[in-house]
Motif scaffolding. Structure first.
Motif, PDB file in Angstrom:
ATOM      1  N   UNK A  38       0.834  -1.202   0.000  1.00  0.00           N
ATOM      2  CA  UNK A  38       0.000   0.000   0.000  1.00  0.00           C
ATOM      3  C   UNK A  38       0.865   1.247   0.000  1.00  0.00           C
ATOM      4  N   UNK A  39       0.402   2.242  -0.750  1.00  0.00           N
ATOM      5  CA  UNK A  39       1.050   3.555  -0.774  1.00  0.00           C
ATOM      6  C   UNK A  39      -0.019   4.592  -1.091  1.00  0.00           C
ATOM      7  N   UNK A  45       0.298  -4.513  -6.714  1.00  0.00           N
ATOM      8  CA  UNK A  45       0.757  -5.896  -6.710  1.00  0.00           C
ATOM      9  C   UNK A  45       2.113  -6.001  -7.392  1.00  0.00           C
ATOM     10  N   UNK A  46       2.966  -6.813  -6.799  1.00  0.00           N
ATOM     11  CA  UNK A  46       4.221  -7.232  -7.409  1.00  0.00           C
ATOM     12  C   UNK A  46       4.079  -8.722  -7.677  1.00  0.00           C
ATOM     13  N   UNK A  47       4.506  -9.168  -8.834  1.00  0.00           N
ATOM     14  CA  UNK A  47       4.424 -10.578  -9.201  1.00  0.00           C
ATOM     15  C   UNK A  47       5.828 -11.144  -9.234  1.00  0.00           C
ATOM     16  N   UNK A  48       6.012 -12.326  -8.667  1.00  0.00           N
ATOM     17  CA  UNK A  48       7.353 -12.905  -8.607  1.00  0.00           C
ATOM     18  C   UNK A  48       7.289 -14.424  -8.715  1.00  0.00           C
ATOM     19  N   UNK A  49       8.377 -14.986  -9.233  1.00  0.00           N
ATOM     20  CA  UNK A  49       8.523 -16.438  -9.317  1.00  0.00           C
ATOM     21  C   UNK A  49       9.942 -16.797  -8.888  1.00  0.00           C
ATOM     22  N   UNK A  91       0.271 -26.052 -12.752  1.00  0.00           N
ATOM     23  CA  UNK A  91      -0.206 -26.896 -11.668  1.00  0.00           C
ATOM     24  C   UNK A  91       0.111 -26.343 -10.288  1.00  0.00           C
ATOM     25  N   UNK A  92       0.222 -25.022 -10.203  1.00  0.00           N
ATOM     26  CA  UNK A  92       0.585 -24.373  -8.949  1.00  0.00           C
ATOM     27  C   UNK A  92      -0.404 -23.264  -8.621  1.00  0.00           C
ATOM     28  N   UNK A  93      -0.201 -22.679  -7.447  1.00  0.00           N
ATOM     29  CA  UNK A  93      -1.010 -21.542  -7.019  1.00  0.00           C
ATOM     30  C   UNK A  93      -0.065 -20.483  -6.464  1.00  0.00           C
ATOM     31  N   UNK A  94      -0.317 -19.222  -6.791  1.00  0.00           N
ATOM     32  CA  UNK A  94       0.525 -18.132  -6.301  1.00  0.00           C
ATOM     33  C   UNK A  94       0.234 -17.861  -4.828  1.00  0.00           C
ATOM     34  N   UNK A  95       1.276 -17.666  -4.050  1.00  0.00           N
ATOM     35  CA  UNK A  95       1.155 -17.315  -2.641  1.00  0.00           C
ATOM     36  C   UNK A  95       0.991 -15.806  -2.529  1.00  0.00           C
ATOM     37  N   UNK A  96      -0.037 -15.358  -1.832  1.00  0.00           N
ATOM     38  CA  UNK A  96      -0.275 -13.921  -1.633  1.00  0.00           C
ATOM     39  C   UNK A  96       0.264 -13.510  -0.270  1.00  0.00           C
ATOM     40  N   UNK A  97       1.036 -12.422  -0.289  1.00  0.00           N
ATOM     41  CA  UNK A  97       1.580 -11.893   0.955  1.00  0.00           C
ATOM     42  C   UNK A  97       1.445 -10.381   0.955  1.00  0.00           C
ATOM     43  N   UNK A  98       1.038  -9.832   2.086  1.00  0.00           N
ATOM     44  CA  UNK A  98       1.003  -8.375   2.241  1.00  0.00           C
ATOM     45  C   UNK A  98       2.355  -7.935   2.766  1.00  0.00           C
ATOM     46  N   UNK A  99       2.959  -6.970   2.068  1.00  0.00           N
ATOM     47  CA  UNK A  99       4.301  -6.495   2.424  1.00  0.00           C
ATOM     48  C   UNK A  99       4.328  -4.970   2.416  1.00  0.00           C
ATOM     49  N   UNK A 100       5.408  -4.414   2.952  1.00  0.00           N
ATOM     50  CA  UNK A 100       5.589  -2.960   2.906  1.00  0.00           C
ATOM     51  C   UNK A 100       5.892  -2.537   1.479  1.00  0.00           C
TER      52      UNK A 100
END
Length: 129
Positions: A38-39, A45-49, A91-100
């Motif tokens: 949040x800002x 959202x940032x997307x990462x693998x 065959x996967x699911x993205x993990x959601x995390x709230x971060x600074x």
């Protein structure tokens, strides 16, 4: 194990590059992530693998598209849908995390060190040995 974020961009056309990296390295995918920050009363959202190391290497790359996607939990973003669909096809699911938000850090490297700490604490990536 050394983990390092590799920034592809801010989530416009580079989402397609991230999805292509997943397709061409499907067997190396370790985890996929959606980081929500949040800002100024807006969410992004940032997307990462994270990919498994190659061969005997101790290097784990984490490719990221940083904070370029406006995020609203009530309204689906097309770019977010593209990413989640690509992750699902693996065959996967993205993990959601709230971060600074990265803007509170004086450098992008400090932000990425913060994220690595969160991922290690939550056992999404292995500890540093």
């Amino acid at each position: 194990m050394i983990q390092q974020f590799i920034e592809l961009g801010q989530g416009y056309g580079d989402i397609f590059e991230l999805c292509e990296l997943m397709k061409t390295n499907e067997g190396r995918i370790h985890h996929a992530f959606i980081f929500i920050s949040n800002k100024d009363d807006k969410s992004y959202a940032s997307l990462a693998v994270a990919f498994k190391p190659v061969g005997e290497s101790k290097f784990m790359p984490i490719y990221v598209c940083r904070e370029g996607i406006p995020y609203d939990s009530n309204k689906r973003s097309k770019r977010l849908e593209i990413f989640e669909e690509a992750v699902s096809q693996m065959g996967r699911q993205a993990n959601r995390l709230e971060v600074k938000h990265s803007s509170i850090f004086s450098e992008a490297n400090l932000f990425y060190q913060y994220l690595i700490g969160i991922l290690r604490l939550n056992h999404y990536i292995p500890p540093m040995h």
